[in-house]
Every structure is written in structure tokens, then in C-alpha cells.
Design an enzyme around this catalytic site. Structure first.
Site, PDB file in Angstrom:
ATOM      1  N   LYS A 190      60.102   2.386  46.640  1.00 50.25           N
ATOM      2  CA  LYS A 190      59.309   1.463  47.055  1.00 50.25           C
ATOM      3  C   LYS A 190      59.641   0.234  46.329  1.00 50.25           C
ATOM      4  O   LYS A 190      60.508   0.277  45.215  1.00 50.25           O
ATOM      5  CB  LYS A 190      58.036   1.781  46.125  1.00 50.25           C
ATOM      6  CG  LYS A 190      56.913   0.640  46.310  1.00 50.25           C
ATOM      7  CD  LYS A 190      55.675   1.328  45.815  1.00 50.25           C
ATOM      8  CE  LYS A 190      54.397   0.484  46.261  1.00 50.25           C
ATOM      9  NZ  LYS A 190      53.042   0.904  45.415  1.00 50.25           N
ATOM     10  N   SER A 221      49.315   1.307  48.713  1.00 45.38           N
ATOM     11  CA  SER A 221      50.433   0.255  48.934  1.00 45.38           C
ATOM     12  C   SER A 221      51.874   0.665  49.097  1.00 45.38           C
ATOM     13  O   SER A 221      52.714   0.146  49.846  1.00 45.38           O
ATOM     14  CB  SER A 221      50.626  -0.751  47.724  1.00 45.38           C
ATOM     15  OG  SER A 221      50.960  -0.039  46.645  1.00 45.38           O
ATOM     16  N   SER A 239      47.922   4.051  45.390  1.00 47.17           N
ATOM     17  CA  SER A 239      48.802   3.924  46.119  1.00 47.17           C
ATOM     18  C   SER A 239      49.963   4.965  46.662  1.00 47.17           C
ATOM     19  O   SER A 239      50.837   4.758  47.310  1.00 47.17           O
ATOM     20  CB  SER A 239      49.637   2.444  45.554  1.00 47.17           C
ATOM     21  OG  SER A 239      48.870   1.311  45.852  1.00 47.17           O
TER      22      SER A 239
HETATM   23  N1  GLN Z   1      44.368  -0.294  46.818  1.00 47.50           N
HETATM   24  C1  GLN Z   1      44.261  -0.640  45.496  1.00 47.50           C
HETATM   25  C2  GLN Z   1      44.282  -1.975  44.930  1.00 47.50           C
HETATM   26  O1  GLN Z   1      44.657  -2.660  45.870  1.00 47.50           O
HETATM   27  C3  GLN Z   1      45.361   0.259  44.805  1.00 47.50           C
HETATM   28  C4  GLN Z   1      46.806  -0.132  44.880  1.00 47.50           C
HETATM   29  C5  GLN Z   1      47.772   0.411  44.136  1.00 47.50           C
HETATM   30  O2  GLN Z   1      47.399   1.664  43.697  1.00 47.50           O
HETATM   31  N2  GLN Z   1      48.815  -0.085  43.781  1.00 47.50           N
HETATM   32  O3  GLN Z   1      44.438  -2.277  44.099  1.00 47.50           O
END
Ligand code: GLN
Length: 466
Positions: free
Chosen positions: A66, A141, A165
Site C-alpha cells: 500500500k 482504503s 481499510s
Molecule cells: N473508511 C474508514 C475511514 O475513512 C477507514 C479507513 C481506514 O481504515 N484507513 O476512516
């Protein structure tokens, strides 16, 4: 079977392994767009050959990473214009660990900007598409990491999970993902979004590779004071007989029908194996999302203050006073969702509102933790759908932040309470993968991995390529 599994079994050599992988990427990735940065084929092949000689648990294995995990000499953008040209001078601790075991980084994967989002659509580089259905998002994400497995490019990847994410994209792509217990994996070199919630974790095409990758990245790190003295062994499958399983009924109720029926199917199979299944309720679940987003945005606003074009990041403007310079650089460097969170986070932490929002969110977090603890006094694991919906279509939730935040309900629970959670594929609905989430007590990570290894035999769903 994935190229990686064939390579590990000795069925194909390094030239074929790398060649076939890059051919597939050339064929498919102009549409899927899992990668932000793909390394050169010759460079990767040479490294694979060197690493095979070096040996290790992942000798010569291709790994997708990532793009918020620092890689020395390889651009690390966080999918933001702010860091479009940033090349880190050092490796994240997890990167040093995988390299030591012989892994070869093939490239850096697309994600929501600074990991803020659930669909990989907030990326400055444009969305990644779900390999199972190109009109759908891959979740986020860590969408690029999970999609690179579902597309068949690699079988192991690293992601980060602040509120889901790793698990959301794992679920939407039919792959395995673990959000580790807080403190088991070093965050050194992870570009921070919300420090008190997030962990780096493994994503893989099967539970065995998931367990291998976790055993490599876990452990105390002097460079991250929040890590604990911990070591994870690779885990054998753990039979389900006598396992006390709590099914969180109030989460099941708020999920789409076809998802629930897929999950129930998997639960029946667990019961046939001797697991003791019981429906239960998690109290105050309605407080989870608001407290998560208040805490995450507060931490984000503080973490992202350093990107001002002087200390770090996009730096086109230097005229005028510091306020003008900062706001021009930040105004053009950050995307809409990131700005929304910086503004809300700064507001929440400002004098007069701090008690009303931030402190109350921390109290709600504690309450949820206590409720979870009481469930874990009765059950060994808690199961639910990972995501309440099937992968949204591209464009479906991105313009409606509340709708986007709402699909994180099941996943944020583990981040708020520091416990481990896995998403594993249990079936398909309307041709799209469905993931089941298993949560366990703090530090039961390898136990959950063992159960997942048993489950993958039970369901036969592993190494799925779209
Ligand atoms: N969708 C969640 C957020 O936007 C989690 C994102 C993540 O785990 N980085 O905060």
C-alpha cells in the site's frame, strides 16, 4: 492457482513467475489500476533471483505494498498530490522485515488519499476497479492491495487498517485480510492518519499466506513505542469443535439480505463442525461510528498539519506571508475528503468544542470496549458480515460522505477496542464476493488465523482469481 503458489511449489521458475505476472498486469491493469507505481520488470526479475539465493520464508515472492507504507527509493504518495513526488529515504519497519525474509516489492498500490475512504475513490490518481466487476469499487482504503490479489497479480500484500481499510477491500475482493491487535505490528514508516486506531496488516489470497505474512511483520519495534513484546508463530488450522461463537444479531439485521444469507450458510457449516453458535447483541453499537469518526478526524487534523509545503509536501507557492503560502499549498495539495476531515477535526479539537465532541467520543469508545469485553467473557469469537453491503458501484457513495461512512459500522469496532479482526470469503451474492468478519480477544490474532485456515478448507474458497 496463483502464480505465487505455483512458484512456491516449484512448478514455475523465477523467469516464468515474473514474466507471467507482468504480462497479466500489462493486460489488465490499464483498467483495474491497482498500482500507483509499478517497478520495472527487469529490476524485479533480477531481485527475485538474488532473493532466492538469499533464502527466507518469502524467498523471491512478489509482494504488493500500500502506498502509505514507506519504501526507501520507491515513491510513496499516499495517493495524494501532496506527496506525488515523494521518495522516502528509509524503509518502514515492516518493509525491512519482509525484505529480510526474501520478499520482492513489485509496486505500490492505489488507496484512498491518506487512507481516508472506504472505496479507493478519493485517490488523486483516480479509482481502482473491482476485478470481479469493473463497474464496482474494490473497497478501501487498501483497495489496490486487495485488487492486485483478486486480479491474480500477486498473492500477498500489505495494507493498513484504521477503521476497516484492510477488511473492507478483503471482503469486496474475495481475499483474506487481518487487522492485527493494536501494538503487535510496528507503525514506524506508516504515514499516519489516526495513530490510536491503525495498524499495518497482511492481505492474502489464502489464510496460510496471511498467517505467514503476519508472523513476519509482527513484533516489538524500538522505533515504535506503542508496540508490545510479541511474537507470532505461523499457525496450523484449528478445528471448530467446542468453539463458542457469538453471532452479533443487531449487526446482522442492518446488513443486506443476500449478505446475511451467505453468512448464515457459513455459520451452519461451522455448527456442523461442532462450533456452539449463539445469537447475541452488542449494546450501544449506534455509538461506534460517531465516536470513530470524531476520533479519526481529530487525529487526522493533527497528523496532517505537517504537510504545508515548507516542512513536507507539495510546494508550489512561497510568496506572501506564511498563512497565504500554507493555505495555497494545502489548498491544492489535498483532495476534498482530506480537507473535510482536517476542517472537522480542527473544529472538534477547538476550545469550547473539545469536551462536547472529543471527550464524549473517548467515553463512548470506553463504553463499547466494556460491552465487547463482556461478550468475550461468553464467546471465543464474534462473527458478523464484514461489510453490510455488496461493493458499491463507482460513483455511488463518493458524493455522499455520510453514506460512505455508514458502511464502516462493522469494521470500526475492532479499531476502537484494539482487538484483532479477520475478513475471510464465505460465498458470493449476485456474482460478487461476500466476506465474514471474525473478531477475537485482544492478542488472539494467531488463534483467529488458525480458525481461518480451518474455514478455508471448509468453504474451499481460497486463491480466488476474478
Ligand atoms: N473508511 C474508514 C475511514 O475513512 C477507514 C479507513 C481506514 O481504515 N484507513 O476512516
Amino acid at each position: 492457482m496463483s502464480f505465487t503458489s505455483k512458484f512456491l511449489k516449484g512448478e514455475i521458475g523465477p523467469d516464468d513467475y515474473v514474466g507471467k505476472t507482468f504480462d497479466l498486469i500489462k493486460k489488465k491493469d490499464s483498467e483495474i489500476r491497482a498500482f500507483i507505481t509499478l517497478r520495472k520488470e527487469e529490476e524485479v526479475l533480477q531481485e527475485v533471483k538474488e532473493r532466492i539465493k538469499q533464502g527466507g520464508k518469502l524467498a523471491g515472492v512478489l509482494l504488493a505494498v500500500k502506498d502509505n507504507i514507506s519504501t526507501a527509493g520507491i515513491r510513496t504518495t499516499c495517493a495524494s498530490r501532496m506527496l506525488e513526488d515523494y521518495v522516502p529515504p528509509y524503509n518502514a519497519t515492516v518493509i525491512n522485515k519482509v525484505l529480510k525474509e526474501g520478499a520482492v516489492i513489485i509496486g505500490k498500490t492505489n488507496m484512498d488519499e491518506f487512507a481516508m475512504g472506504s472505496t479507493t475513490e478519493t485517490s488523486y490518481f483516480g479509482p481502482t476497479r473491482n476485478p470481479w466487476n469493473l463497474e464496482r469499487t474494490p473497497g478501501g482504503s487498501s483497495g489496490g492491495s486487495a485488487a492486485s490479489i483478486a486480479a491474480g497479480y500477486v498473492n500477498l500484500a500489505l495494507g493498513s487498517d484504521t477503521g476497516g481499510s484492510i477488511r473492507a477491500p478483503a471482503s469486496f475482493n474475495g481475499v483474506y485480510g487481518l487487522k492485527p491487535s493494536y501494538g503487535t505490528v510496528s507503525r514506524f514508516g506508516l504515514v499516519a492518519y489516526a495513530n490510536s486506531l491503525e495498524q499495518i496488516g497482511p492481505i492474502a489470497g489464502n489464510a496460510e499466506h496471511l498467517s505467514t505474512l503476519f508472523s513476519i511483520i509482527a513484533g516489538e519495534d524500538p522505533k515504535d513505542a506503542t508496540t508490545i513484546n510479541y511474537s507470532a508463530e505461523e499457525t496450523a488450522p484449528i478445528p471448530l469443535k467446542g468453539l463458542r461463537v457469538g453471532v452479533i444479531s443487531n449487526i446482522m439485521e442492518s446488513s443486506d439480505k443476500e449478505i446475511v444469507s451467505s453468512i448464515k450458510n457459513a455459520i451452519n457449516k461451522m455448527s456442523d463442525e461442532g462450533a456452539i453458535i449463539e445469537e447475541t447483541e452488542l449494546k450501544n453499537v449506534e455509538l461506534a461510528l460517531p465516536s470513530y469518526y470524531v476520533i479519526a478526524m481529530s487525529e487526522a487534523s493533527s497528523n496532517l498539519a505537517r504537510f504545508d509545503g515548507v516542512r513536507y509536501g507539495f510546494s508550489r507557492y512561497s510568496e506572501g506571508n506564511w498563512k497565504e503560502t500554507f493555505s495555497k499549498n494545502r489548498g491544492e495539495g489535498f483532495g476534498l475528503e482530506v480537507k473535510r476531515r482536517i476542517l472537522l477535526g480542527s473544529f472538534i479539537l477547538s476550545a469550547g468544542y473539545y469536551d462536547q465532541y472529543y471527550i464524549r467520543a473517548l467515553k463512548a469508545r470506553n463504553l463499547i470496549k466494556r460491552n465487547m469485553d463482556s461478550l468475550f467473557s461468553k464467546y471465543d469469537i464474534l462473527v458478523s458480515p464484514t461489510m453490510p453491503v455488496l461493493p458499491p458501484k463507482i460513483g455511488e457513495v463518493i458524493d455522499d460522505p455520510i453514506k460512505m461512512y455508514a458502511i464502516d459500522l462493522n469494521t470500526v469496532l475492532a479499531n476502537l477496542t484494539a482487538i484483532p479482526a479477520i475478513s475471510l470469503p464465505v460465498g458470493f451474492a449476485s456474482g460478487l464476493p461476500v466476506g465474514m468478519q471474525i473478531m477475537g480477544r485482544y492478542l488472539s490474532d494467531t488463534f483467529l488465523l488458525g480458525i481461518s485456515r480451518f474455514m478455508e478448507q471448509l468453504t474451499g474458497l481460497h486463491d480466488l482469481v476474478a
